[in-house]
Each structure stands twice: as structure tokens, then as C-alpha cells.
Design an enzyme around this catalytic site. Structure first.
Site, PDB file in Angstrom:
ATOM      1  N   SER A 136       7.677  -2.199  36.670  1.00 16.32           N
ATOM      2  CA  SER A 136       8.807  -1.561  36.004  1.00 16.32           C
ATOM      3  C   SER A 136       9.893  -1.306  37.047  1.00 16.32           C
ATOM      4  CB  SER A 136       8.343  -0.272  35.315  1.00 16.32           C
ATOM      5  OG  SER A 136       9.412   0.330  34.607  1.00 16.32           O
ATOM      6  N   TYR A 150      19.239  -4.314  32.059  1.00 16.93           N
ATOM      7  CA  TYR A 150      18.038  -4.192  32.883  1.00 16.93           C
ATOM      8  C   TYR A 150      17.369  -2.837  32.684  1.00 16.93           C
ATOM      9  CZ  TYR A 150      15.149  -4.241  37.130  1.00 16.93           C
ATOM     10  OH  TYR A 150      14.099  -4.188  38.020  1.00 16.93           O
ATOM     11  N   LYS A 154      13.499  -2.157  31.147  1.00 23.00           N
ATOM     12  CA  LYS A 154      12.433  -1.487  31.886  1.00 23.00           C
ATOM     13  C   LYS A 154      11.985  -0.203  31.185  1.00 23.00           C
ATOM     14  CE  LYS A 154      11.969  -4.524  35.116  1.00 23.00           C
ATOM     15  NZ  LYS A 154      10.724  -5.318  35.208  1.00 23.00           N
TER      16      LYS A 154
END
Length: 247
Positions: A136, A150, A154
Site C-alpha cells: 500500500s 494514486y 491505495k
């Protein structure tokens, strides 16, 4: 094929950075299905040095999830762990300037490929009481300008792991926070073309981490990922964990 006594681990994003370092760390410790879009000289060397314990599956993670699991079972007879490391940062752009198709591409790589691989791995991991280890990011819980795609991908990974922890109690599922690692992704972040979108302060922050020697070595993260993959600790399942706790 008859089941091997050693642990069998599937590793994505294995050609460079954290993935390559993890493949190197797993030598002599496990059988490895190394998944990558390209075959770098470094990964090719590992394959040559470990002909009986390393198998390469070449392809985009969005396309080879099921096939990579099938390769593990056909070659080694079982599956003990998946380390899902493949991921991309781009697009780096503010939401108002976003290309939605680029967001979809990122989510296909960072999230949906993970879901697909996990889906096909679960029946085999139930048998071995195995582990799911997903890379992660601190960006899952922290805002970085122009990193929305992004960051969101995550954050989705962390929630996926929480759900896996609830649904599959015999499989240890963890999301790992690796810190800021000295990888090709960091080179991309420091590129001056990203300065305007990210903002000068954020861009300079990452450049200063490099110049001051504060970036984490991929080999350190690899030690943590390898440990987690090889050791099922039920107390950890469903958690977002710091890499430093496992080296």
C-alpha cells in the site's frame, strides 16, 4: 505436479525496485512465481541462478492474474502466499485537470488486478492457511497534491484488506506501508515536469529526501515483505502495517 515442501509465493512487479529486491530476498527461502511486464537483466539473472525455484510469468498484471495462479499450481502444486507489489503513480494531475481514462488505467493496475489475483488465489490459500501481502502507501491516508488517483487506489487497497481479514480468517491479509523508497517511482516524482501540478513545496520535499539520503532502501522493504509472506500471524490480518515492524 507433486506438492513441494517449500513455501510457494507469487510476486508481482518483480522486475525492478521493491519487487526485484523481494525476489532476491526470497532466494533459497521459497519457490517464486515472478510476474512482470518486462524481463529486466537483473530479473533474468535471478531466473538463471534459480532454475528450479523461480518461474517467470510475463505479462501485464491486469491480464495475467488467473494465469499466474494456475502456473503456481501447475509448477509447484500449491500456493502459500501472494505479494502484490505492482503499481503505478501516474497520472499526476489535479482532479480538475484529470483524464478519467487515465484514472481507470491506474485503478486497473493498482486495484482491480489485485482483486482479480486475490480472488483466484483464495481457494488455494485456504488450503495452506497462507498469506496475502499487498504493498500500500502512506498516500492511502495522507493527501499529496495531484496524486488523487494514486491516493484513492491505495485507500481502496486498505479497505480491501480489511474486508479480507473479516471474510477469510484463516488467511493472513495485510497492507504494508513501505515509506518513501528509493525506486524508479521516486525518480518520476522528482521529475521537474511534475512540479507545477504537485506544487513547489511537495515537489521539493521529495527532492530533499533524496539529496539528504533519507529514502528507504528497497532491500529493507523486501525483508519485511518476505517475512510477512513466510509467516502467518492471525493477529495481523486485516491491518495496514508499518514495514519497520518486520525487519
Amino acid at each position: 505436479m507433486a506438492e513441494t515442501a517449500e513455501k510457494v509465493i507469487l510476486l508481482t512487479g518483480s522486475s525492478k525496485g521493491i519487487g526485484l529486491a523481494t525476489a532476491e530476498a526470497l532466494q533459497k527461502k521459497a519457490k517464486v512465481i515472478a510476474v512482470s511486464r518486462s524481463l529486466t537483466p537483473e530479473l533474468e539473472t535471478l531466473l538463471i541462478q534459480n532454475p528450479d525455484s523461480f518461474v517467470h510469468v510475463k505479462g501485464d498484471v491486469t491480464e495475467v492474474g488467473k494465469a499466474s495462479i494456475e502456473t503456481a499450481i501447475k509448477k509447484f502444486g500449491k500456493l502459500d502466499s501472494v505479494i502484490l507489489n505492482a503499481g503505478v503513480l501516474e497520472p499526476i494531475a489535479k482532479i480538475a485537470d484529470a483524464d478519467i481514462n487515465e484514472w481507470r488505467k491506474l485503478f486497473d493496475i493498482n486495484f482491480f488486478s489485485v482483486v482479480e489475483t486475490v480472488k483466484y488465489a483464495i481457494p488455494h490459500l485456504r488450503k495452506t492457511k497462507g498469506t496475502i501481502v499487498i504493498v500500500s502507501s502512506g498516500a492511502a491516508v495522507r493527501v499529496f497534491p495531484a496524486w488523487a488517483a494514486y491516493c484513492c487506489s491505495k485507500a481502496a487497497i486498505n479497505m480491501l484488506v480489511m474486508n479480507l481479514g473479516s471474510e477469510e480468517p484463516d488467511i493472513m491479509s495485510v497492507a504494508v506501508r513501505p515509506g518513501v523508497v528509493d525506486t524508479p517511482m521516486q525518480v518520476s516524482i522528482r521529475n521537474d515536469s511534475n512540479k507545477e501540478a504537485m506544487g513547489g513545496d511537495t515537489h521539493n520535499f521529495f527532492k530533499e529526501l533524496k539529496t539528504s539520503g533519507q529514502l528507504v532502501a528497497p532491500q529493507d522493504i523486501a525483508k519485511a515483505l518476505s517475512f510477512l509472506a513466510l509467516n502467518n500471524n492471525p493477529k495481523l490480518t486485516g491491518q495496514f502495517v508499518e514495514w519497520k515492524s518486520f525487519v
